[in-house]
Each structure stands twice: as structure tokens, then as C-alpha cells.
Motif scaffolding. Sequence first.
Motif, PDB file in Angstrom:
ATOM      1  N   THR A   1      34.243  40.674  -2.597  1.00 27.75           N
ATOM      2  CA  THR A   1      35.690  40.468  -2.587  1.00 27.75           C
ATOM      3  C   THR A   1      36.287  40.977  -3.885  1.00 27.75           C
ATOM      4  N   LEU A   2      37.404  41.687  -3.780  1.00 25.38           N
ATOM      5  CA  LEU A   2      38.132  42.154  -4.953  1.00 25.38           C
ATOM      6  C   LEU A   2      39.433  41.381  -5.043  1.00 25.38           C
ATOM      7  N   ARG A   3      39.728  40.877  -6.234  1.00 25.77           N
ATOM      8  CA  ARG A   3      40.956  40.112  -6.407  1.00 25.77           C
ATOM      9  C   ARG A   3      41.452  40.276  -7.845  1.00 25.77           C
ATOM     10  N   PRO A   4      42.710  39.966  -8.079  1.00 24.20           N
ATOM     11  CA  PRO A   4      43.218  40.047  -9.451  1.00 24.20           C
ATOM     12  C   PRO A   4      42.435  39.116 -10.366  1.00 24.20           C
ATOM     13  N   GLY A   5      42.302  39.534 -11.625  1.00 25.83           N
ATOM     14  CA  GLY A   5      41.610  38.698 -12.588  1.00 25.83           C
ATOM     15  C   GLY A   5      42.441  37.485 -12.971  1.00 25.83           C
ATOM     16  N   PRO A   6      41.924  36.649 -13.858  1.00 26.47           N
ATOM     17  CA  PRO A   6      42.672  35.471 -14.310  1.00 26.47           C
ATOM     18  C   PRO A   6      44.040  35.861 -14.846  1.00 26.47           C
ATOM     19  N   ALA A   7      45.022  35.074 -14.562  1.00 26.59           N
ATOM     20  CA  ALA A   7      46.405  35.322 -14.987  1.00 26.59           C
ATOM     21  C   ALA A   7      46.936  36.633 -14.408  1.00 26.59           C
ATOM     22  N   GLU A   8      46.364  37.039 -13.252  1.00 21.46           N
ATOM     23  CA  GLU A   8      46.830  38.238 -12.540  1.00 21.46           C
ATOM     24  C   GLU A   8      46.641  39.520 -13.357  1.00 21.46           C
ATOM     25  N   ALA A   9      45.739  39.497 -14.325  1.00 19.60           N
ATOM     26  CA  ALA A   9      45.475  40.684 -15.146  1.00 19.60           C
ATOM     27  C   ALA A   9      44.088  41.222 -14.825  1.00 19.60           C
ATOM     28  N   GLY A  10      43.960  42.554 -14.791  1.00 13.37           N
ATOM     29  CA  GLY A  10      42.665  43.156 -14.534  1.00 13.37           C
ATOM     30  C   GLY A  10      42.205  42.972 -13.102  1.00 13.37           C
ATOM     31  N   LEU A  11      40.901  43.115 -12.908  1.00 12.16           N
ATOM     32  CA  LEU A  11      40.304  43.018 -11.577  1.00 12.16           C
ATOM     33  C   LEU A  11      39.055  42.162 -11.662  1.00 12.16           C
ATOM     34  N   GLN A  12      38.847  41.368 -10.630  1.00  5.44           N
ATOM     35  CA  GLN A  12      37.628  40.574 -10.531  1.00  5.44           C
ATOM     36  C   GLN A  12      36.926  40.909  -9.224  1.00  5.44           C
ATOM     37  N   ALA A  13      35.680  41.375  -9.341  1.00  2.00           N
ATOM     38  CA  ALA A  13      34.855  41.666  -8.169  1.00  2.00           C
ATOM     39  C   ALA A  13      33.862  40.520  -8.008  1.00  2.00           C
ATOM     40  N   VAL A  14      33.824  39.915  -6.828  1.00  2.00           N
ATOM     41  CA  VAL A  14      32.983  38.742  -6.605  1.00  2.00           C
ATOM     42  C   VAL A  14      31.986  39.011  -5.485  1.00  2.00           C
ATOM     43  N   LEU A  15      30.696  38.898  -5.820  1.00  3.69           N
ATOM     44  CA  LEU A  15      29.640  38.920  -4.815  1.00  3.69           C
ATOM     45  C   LEU A  15      29.368  37.479  -4.417  1.00  3.69           C
ATOM     46  N   ASP A  16      29.546  37.157  -3.154  1.00  8.69           N
ATOM     47  CA  ASP A  16      29.317  35.815  -2.628  1.00  8.69           C
ATOM     48  C   ASP A  16      28.048  35.874  -1.788  1.00  8.69           C
ATOM     49  N   LEU A  17      26.946  35.321  -2.318  1.00 10.11           N
ATOM     50  CA  LEU A  17      25.638  35.467  -1.701  1.00 10.11           C
ATOM     51  C   LEU A  17      25.042  34.107  -1.349  1.00 10.11           C
ATOM     52  N   PRO A  18      24.261  34.032  -0.266  1.00  9.02           N
ATOM     53  CA  PRO A  18      23.561  32.786   0.043  1.00  9.02           C
ATOM     54  C   PRO A  18      22.409  32.582  -0.932  1.00  9.02           C
ATOM     55  N   LEU A  19      22.009  31.344  -1.114  1.00 10.84           N
ATOM     56  CA  LEU A  19      20.820  31.042  -1.908  1.00 10.84           C
ATOM     57  C   LEU A  19      19.574  31.130  -1.033  1.00 10.84           C
ATOM     58  N   SER A  20      18.448  31.383  -1.658  1.00 11.64           N
ATOM     59  CA  SER A  20      17.195  31.418  -0.894  1.00 11.64           C
ATOM     60  C   SER A  20      16.140  30.569  -1.588  1.00 11.64           C
TER      61      SER A  20
END
Length: 205
Positions: A186-205
Motif C-alpha cells: 500500500t502506498l499512502r502519504p507519509g506522516p503529516a501528509e508529507a512524503g510517501l509511505q510504502a507499507v508491506l502488510d504480510l502474514p506471520l509464519s
Amino acid sequence: VLGGLELIEEEADTIAPSELKELLGLIRAGAERQHALSRKLVLYFELERLRVAPPAKTPRGCAPDALATGTHRAAQAEQRPADTSVRAEPGFVPLDETHLAAAVEELVVNALRFSKTGQPVTVVGAVRRGRYLVAVTDCGPGMTAEQRALVAAFKQFDRSHHNQQGLGLGLAIARAAAEIAGGTLTLRPGPAEAGLQAVLDLPLS
């Protein structure tokens, strides 16, 4: 590469040593870019193959080790180790460690290329509600909502304003790696709407 070699062939008898050295440097830089692109393409198609036909045995990768490896490689490649930091909680994910490291490396490289020297890029790995989240955050210009929705292989944004090498495969590689593990990118704005935050959301194993 070919243009430089052709020039050397044509001017071999008269070219000055300083000019020859400069040309060889340009040829080397071009060859290294092609080599890097070839490796990215091979990795991308390997991940796509695994995404369509998962292996019989599910791999198990150590997330903190992969995050550290991927971040280090990206920082060294972009010559900005002082601008990167990693903080990762213990956890294992159903993804080959080398593939997770490659995904993180691509995300960090993108973050560094879209931010200025001196601006921090942070990599945080955390366990949340039975999932392992990897967040790569930069302080660059970010992406519009439309650009975030259009992320796909071979797509680049604002090429004229940012020095991107390759075919825009970085985010596609990270996304494919996440999907192999049953996760998402998922790509979303960084904190305080500045920059970019890319988030890998993965299951645990």
C-alpha cells in the motif's frame, strides 16, 4: 555503450588519453545500468512466476534480517547510508528472505531517489494483530492519489523531474513479493501528509 565504442573505434589513433578515460567511464556507467536493469527484469519475472504458481513448500524468512539487508544494499547503492535507519521487531513471514530483502531494497531505493540528500528514509518493521508490517517512509514530494492507484510494472512518474533508472520495476517487484506471501503493498502519504509511505502488510509464519 554502443555509441561510445563506435567513437573510440573511429578515433582510436588520435583520441587523447583524458578523452579516452572519460568515454570509458561513460561506457562503464551505461553497462552497469543495463546490468542492473537485467537483474531487475529477471527478479520481476521470477516473482511473477511464483505469484502465479506458488512453491509446494512455503518458505519462512526472518523479517528483521531481510529489512537490514535490503536497506543496507539500497543505502550503499545510492551512497546515502547516513540518511537511512532500520528498526524491526522479531518476526517471520512466509516469504523467501532474499525476496523480502529485494522488495525492501527497491522501496528504499525509490524513497532515496525521491528525496534529497540529508532527508531521512526510515524502515520500520512491526507486528500488529497477527501481521508483520514493513513501512518505508521518506520526506520527498510524494505521489498523488491517482499515481498511487496506477502503480504497475514499467510505469514511471515525473521522469523529467526525477532521475529514475530502469523501467519503473521497483514498486512492481515489491508488490509481487508481497502477494506471493499473501500480503499487500500500500502506498499512502507519509506522516503529516508529507512524503510517501510504502507499507508491506504480510502474514506471520
